[in-house]
Design a protein around this motif. Structure first.
Motif, PDB file in Angstrom:
ATOM      1  N   GLU A 154       1.241  -1.200  -0.324  1.00 24.36           N
ATOM      2  CA  GLU A 154      -0.011  -0.184  -0.114  1.00 24.36           C
ATOM      3  C   GLU A 154       1.257   1.399  -0.152  1.00 24.36           C
ATOM      4  O   GLU A 154       1.973   1.026   0.641  1.00 24.36           O
ATOM      5  CB  GLU A 154      -0.801   0.008   1.210  1.00 24.36           C
ATOM      6  CG  GLU A 154      -2.129  -1.062   1.763  1.00 24.36           C
ATOM      7  CD  GLU A 154      -2.929  -1.437   2.288  1.00 24.36           C
ATOM      8  OE1 GLU A 154      -3.985  -0.689   2.296  1.00 24.36           O
ATOM      9  OE2 GLU A 154      -2.359  -0.027   3.572  1.00 24.36           O
ATOM     10  N   SER A 156       0.446   5.707   0.585  1.00 22.21           N
ATOM     11  CA  SER A 156      -0.416   6.739   1.304  1.00 22.21           C
ATOM     12  C   SER A 156       0.167   8.019   0.234  1.00 22.21           C
ATOM     13  O   SER A 156       1.703   8.396  -0.180  1.00 22.21           O
ATOM     14  CB  SER A 156       0.374   6.691   2.604  1.00 22.21           C
ATOM     15  OG  SER A 156      -0.507   7.755   3.147  1.00 22.21           O
ATOM     16  N   SER A 158      -1.430  12.492  -1.187  1.00 28.35           N
ATOM     17  CA  SER A 158      -1.459  13.624  -1.253  1.00 28.35           C
ATOM     18  C   SER A 158      -2.233  13.704  -2.730  1.00 28.35           C
ATOM     19  O   SER A 158      -0.530  13.664  -3.647  1.00 28.35           O
ATOM     20  CB  SER A 158      -1.177  14.250  -0.300  1.00 28.35           C
ATOM     21  OG  SER A 158      -0.808  14.220   1.675  1.00 28.35           O
ATOM     22  N   ARG A 208      -4.935  15.217   1.392  1.00 29.04           N
ATOM     23  CA  ARG A 208      -4.489  13.248   1.948  1.00 29.04           C
ATOM     24  C   ARG A 208      -5.380  12.522   1.580  1.00 29.04           C
ATOM     25  O   ARG A 208      -6.526  12.951   1.674  1.00 29.04           O
ATOM     26  CB  ARG A 208      -4.164  13.218   3.620  1.00 29.04           C
ATOM     27  CG  ARG A 208      -2.822  14.458   3.670  1.00 29.04           C
ATOM     28  CD  ARG A 208      -2.246  15.039   5.119  1.00 29.04           C
ATOM     29  NE  ARG A 208      -1.810  15.277   5.443  1.00 29.04           N
ATOM     30  CZ  ARG A 208      -1.844  16.978   5.714  1.00 29.04           C
ATOM     31  NH1 ARG A 208      -2.959  16.917   5.564  1.00 29.04           N
ATOM     32  NH2 ARG A 208      -1.123  18.149   6.309  1.00 29.04           N
ATOM     33  N   GLY A 210      -4.072   9.324   1.909  1.00 26.60           N
ATOM     34  CA  GLY A 210      -4.236   7.910   2.970  1.00 26.60           C
ATOM     35  C   GLY A 210      -3.506   6.538   2.386  1.00 26.60           C
ATOM     36  O   GLY A 210      -3.224   6.685   0.293  1.00 26.60           O
ATOM     37  N   TYR A 211      -4.163   5.397   3.154  1.00 21.43           N
ATOM     38  CA  TYR A 211      -3.148   4.256   2.789  1.00 21.43           C
ATOM     39  C   TYR A 211      -3.820   3.565   1.274  1.00 21.43           C
ATOM     40  O   TYR A 211      -5.541   3.591   1.919  1.00 21.43           O
ATOM     41  CB  TYR A 211      -2.533   3.159   3.523  1.00 21.43           C
ATOM     42  CG  TYR A 211      -1.418   3.542   3.741  1.00 21.43           C
ATOM     43  CD1 TYR A 211      -0.500   3.622   3.796  1.00 21.43           C
ATOM     44  CD2 TYR A 211      -0.903   4.626   5.333  1.00 21.43           C
ATOM     45  CE1 TYR A 211       1.058   4.067   4.177  1.00 21.43           C
ATOM     46  CE2 TYR A 211      -0.252   4.889   5.687  1.00 21.43           C
ATOM     47  CZ  TYR A 211       0.886   4.643   4.967  1.00 21.43           C
ATOM     48  OH  TYR A 211       2.162   4.359   5.557  1.00 21.43           O
ATOM     49  N   ASP A 251       3.807   9.629   0.435  1.00 24.06           N
ATOM     50  CA  ASP A 251       3.415  10.227   2.077  1.00 24.06           C
ATOM     51  C   ASP A 251       3.902   9.137   2.428  1.00 24.06           C
ATOM     52  O   ASP A 251       4.013   9.191   3.533  1.00 24.06           O
ATOM     53  CB  ASP A 251       2.356  10.429   2.415  1.00 24.06           C
ATOM     54  CG  ASP A 251       1.402  11.696   2.361  1.00 24.06           C
ATOM     55  OD1 ASP A 251       2.742  12.715   1.615  1.00 24.06           O
ATOM     56  OD2 ASP A 251      -0.026  12.635   1.828  1.00 24.06           O
TER      57      ASP A 251
END
Length: 321
Positions: A154, A156, A158, A208, A210-211, A251
């Motif tokens: 995975e 993450s 933005s 953002r 996330g994953y 990220d």
């Protein structure tokens, strides 16, 4: 003031008095279920009618009615139209039609059958819950096939989105390049996302996301570009998707791994519960289908179908030239 129903599209002109009543509905939840909400010379609509109709909706849809006078009004219109049409049918004797009576009997059977299945499932759920702590059984399932609980790679990220539908494709691409130049010159990516990104959530999450895994969640072009970023902080060239042009910043990254038992324990227990309920239901249905007391009228059953006659050259055992 009279109610006016210009068709079956649930249009009802009820006047200011009834509108005021509708607006007050959420505040009278303790009222008896037989409280009259609306009436006409043909029908009376009670709170029970309203609540029964609500139960026909999916649970996640019901909550919205308590804060929406429009939804309440629309649902009451639907009930009023259906009850009035049904009352007119009874008035005109349509309920005495043998075909209608058979349809009513069939619908009654289906309603009762669904309620019986709900009762079976509810009892099975209670029985499962009464078994106590099933952690050991859940752990056994986990140990049999831990790979089943593997979490894929995975990343993450933005992002900043410039919508092609709003600006045109060429201009959206230019604006994305301009934003990238600002980031490379030192502008804070998330602050810029909050300011210029046209993703509806950017104002609150500052871009953002996330994953997420490589497939199944994001637009394929977006995922491919995100996973191609090598180092934390890298910013992609503008990436085109169905939504427009994106800048993507890496990220974080998580390597594939087997999720620990404690993380997946609730999911395993939930799956065990569903399986137990289904098994109990299947057992009851199988007992019905295989009841030795069933008496079969084979000749009547045979009469439900008509044998298919094959052309003589297609009959079994016929040799083709």
């Amino acid at each position: 003031m009279k109610n006016h129903i210009p068709g079956t599209r649930t249009i009802m002109t009820v006047g200011c008095c009834v509108a005021a009543m509708l607006a007050s509905l959420p505040s009278v939840r303790a009222a008896p279920s037989d409280e009259v909400l609306l009436s006409t010379p043909l029908v009376t609509m009670t709170r029970h009618d309203y609540e029964a109709e609500l139960l026909r909706l999916a649970p996640e849809l019901r909550a919205g009615f308590s804060t929406s006078a429009k939804r309440v009004t629309d649902l009451l219109n639907t009930i009023l139209v259906n009850k009035t049409l049904a009352a007119q049918a009874v008035r005109d004797g349509l309920d005495k039609d043998p075909e209608v009576q058979q349809l009513i009997a069939t619908e009654t059977t289906l309603i009762l059958a669904r309620r019986r299945l709900q009762e079976i499932d509810a009892k099975a759920g209670r029985d499962f819950d009464a078994k106590g702590d099933l952690t050991a059984a859940a752990r056994d399932r986990y140990l049999v096939d831990p790979e089943k609980f593997r979490q894929p790679d995975e990343v993450s990220v933005s992002h900043i989105l410039i919508q092609a539908a709003r600006h045109g494709d060429e201009e959206a691409h230019r604006l994305a390049l301009e934003a990238r130049a600002k980031v490379l010159a030192g502008a804070d990516f998330n602050a810029l996302a909050a300011k210029i990104s046209e993703d509806p959530g950017a104002g609150s999450n500052e871009g953002r996301l996330g994953y997420f895994p490589a497939s199944g969640k994001m637009d394929p072009a977006f995922s491919k570009a995100a996973f191609a970023l090598a180092r934390i902080g890298d910013v992609s060239e503008p990436v085109k998707t169905q939504y427009g042009w994106h800048l993507i910043r890496l990220d974080g990254r998580k390597a594939a791994s087997v999720r620990p038992f404690e993380d997946v324990k609730p999911d395993i227990l939930a799956a065990m519960r569903r399986q137990y309920i289904q098994e109990q239901q299947n057992a009851i249905l199988a007992a019905i289908r295989n009841d030795p007391a069933i008496k079969v009228n084979q000749s009547a059953l045979d009469g439900l179908t008509t044998p298919v006659s094959l052309p003589s050259d297609q009959a079994p055992g016929t040799k083709k030239p």
